[in-house]
Design an enzyme around this catalytic site. Structure first.
Site, PDB file in Angstrom:
ATOM      1  N   GLY A 105       0.838  -1.192   0.000  1.00 59.30           N
ATOM      2  CA  GLY A 105       0.000   0.000   0.000  1.00 59.30           C
ATOM      3  C   GLY A 105       0.872   1.241   0.000  1.00 59.30           C
ATOM      4  O   GLY A 105       2.091   1.168   0.182  1.00 59.30           O
ATOM      5  N   LYS A 106       0.265   2.384  -0.216  1.00 59.57           N
ATOM      6  CA  LYS A 106       0.990   3.660  -0.140  1.00 59.57           C
ATOM      7  C   LYS A 106      -0.021   4.776  -0.066  1.00 59.57           C
ATOM      8  O   LYS A 106      -1.142   4.671  -0.580  1.00 59.57           O
ATOM      9  CB  LYS A 106       1.884   3.874  -1.366  1.00 59.57           C
ATOM     10  CG  LYS A 106       3.076   4.781  -1.090  1.00 59.57           C
ATOM     11  CD  LYS A 106       4.135   4.057  -0.272  1.00 59.57           C
ATOM     12  CE  LYS A 106       5.381   4.898  -0.093  1.00 59.57           C
ATOM     13  NZ  LYS A 106       6.431   4.163   0.632  1.00 59.57           N
TER      14      LYS A 106
END
Length: 428
Positions: A105-106
């Protein structure tokens, strides 16, 4: 056809080469080249001047096959959905290479925190968390610090989430202050991981790390810790550059004094222990090791031909373009890719998450010993794969990562049956 921007497109080029070598199932190929979820939010904030400003925020969960999404939150004027998506994809492969049970994720917010007060940054953080709160959690998506965010920002993330769910939840985020469930050794973990793989790469190539010359681009957390720890094991740090300037001393920089200078002046420019140096000059230095520890796309076909280093260890995410990587490999430069080289951070984040969920915390020595073991394991797996398939280390790292994610994807049921490919994988 997946519509992509240039940064995500660069990731896909790296992915595609490894996937072809693996003879990846076309259906799994499609699954792994699309983000699972892209969230775009508007974050209104009352600024100190009494006006309301609306900031755009992103959170991308690229793949959660191996576990909860894991990835930092960055605050920067140039944040874009393309960048965040690419970084989330890289986190997927990084977690898989590190062999930790996380997906990728980011997050990011388009803002310039250098022009904002602490109160404005706190208000923006809390609003952003409130907007994405349904998508994050200890078993869903676990954020962490990134560019222009730190342990204080993570404390605000944890506090905001905890207020919404009605109980203190330390495992929702990593990179927190020690007092709030953070892990000892977490701040230094990415740089320590860079040091470990640099040492392992030197050993692999028969280069004596004691006395080996090192140049570092970027002197933030990753670059400074890498330089400090490499100096501690005998390497000679001869050049460092940052956002403003740089310094070179062929006899070796005094890293301890450089750290003190940078803490006071917020840059290494002007450090009296060497001569001035800019990034253009850095690339052409005749050194054993070059560590790009700044931002993406720093090593391109414009400067790659100038590089004389024997080993490049990517402390930053995506610092080398695909064409530049191929050029360097063809010239015999040993490039340790980002998804291996800087995976110490996410590995220590995993340790923090585990400690928070158990409610039992390890000593710094235990953290560092576990990190050492994981980084060495990851380096051995990638270097062995590079030898097996006669490919560069970046392609090998992708082969290791894609193989692990694809295997679990198939076993979990994203195919018509348990193919022989999966059964072979289970026995390998």
């Amino acid at each position: 056809m997946n519509e992509t921007g240039p940064i995500f497109g660069a990731m896909l080029r790296e992915f595609d080469r490894a996937a072809r070598i693996l003879k990846l199932d076309p259906g799994i190929w499609r699954i792994l080249t699309y983000p699972k979820r892209q969230i775009v939010v508007s974050c209104p904030v009352l600024m100190d001047n009494g006006e309301i400003e609306v900031f755009r925020g992103y959170r991308v969960q690229y793949n959660i096959t191996l576990g909860p999404a894991k990835g930092g939150i960055r605050y920067h004027p140039d944040v874009s959905l393309d960048e965040v998506t690419a970084l989330a994809a890289w986190m997927t492969w990084k977690c898989a290479v590190a062999h930790v049970p996380f997906g990728g994720g980011k997050g990011g917010i388009v803002c310039d925190p250098t022009r904002m007060s602490a109160r404005e940054i706190e208000a923006l953080t809390r609003r952003y968390v409130a907007e994405i709160i349904d998508a994050i959690g200890p078993e869903k998506d676990v954020p962490a610090p990134d560019v222009n965010t730190n342990d204080q920002v993570m404390a605000w993330v944890m506090d905001t989430y905890s207020m919404h769910v009605g109980h203190t939840e330390t495992a929702v985020v990593t990179g927190k202050p020690i007092e709030m469930g953070g892990s000892l050794g977490r701040r230094e973990a990415t740089g320590r991981g860079v040091m470990i793989v640099t040492r392992e790469a030197a050993k692999h190539l028969g280069v004596n790390i004691k006395g080996a010359t090192v140049a570092v681009q970027g002197f933030g957390n990753v670059g400074s810790v890498s330089a400090e720890l490499l100096a501690a094991i005998g390497a000679k740090i001869v050049a460092v550059t940052d956002w403003k300037g740089g310094v070179i001393n062929q006899a070796g920089l005094d890293v301890a004094k450089l750290l003190e200078y940078a803490a006071t002046h917020k840059t290494v420019e002007g450090f009296p222990g060497g001569e001035p140096l800019d990034n253009e000059g850095l690339w052409g230095l005749d050194v054993d090791v070059l560590i790009p520890a700044a931002l993406e796309n720093q090593i391109t076909m414009e400067n790659a031909p100038k590089i004389r280093a024997k080993i490049i260890v990517e402390g930053a995410n995506g610092p080398t373009t695909p064409d530049a990587n191929n050029h360097l490999h063809d010239r015999g430069v040993f490039v340790v890719p980002d998804i291996l080289a800087n995976s110490g951070g996410v590995t220590a984040s995993y340790f923090e998450w585990v400690q928070d969920r158990y409610g039992y915390f390890w000593t710094e020595r235990e953290v560092n010993e576990r990190l050492e073991a994981k980084m060495r394991e990851a380096f051995r797996a990638v270097s062995a794969t590079a030898s097996k398939f006669a490919v560069d280390m970046r392609t090998a790292a992708y082969i290791v990562a894609i193989h692990r994610v694809a295997t679990v994807t198939k076993i979990r049921g994203m195919c018509r049956g348990r193919s022989s490919w999966v059964m072979r994988s289970a026995r390998s």
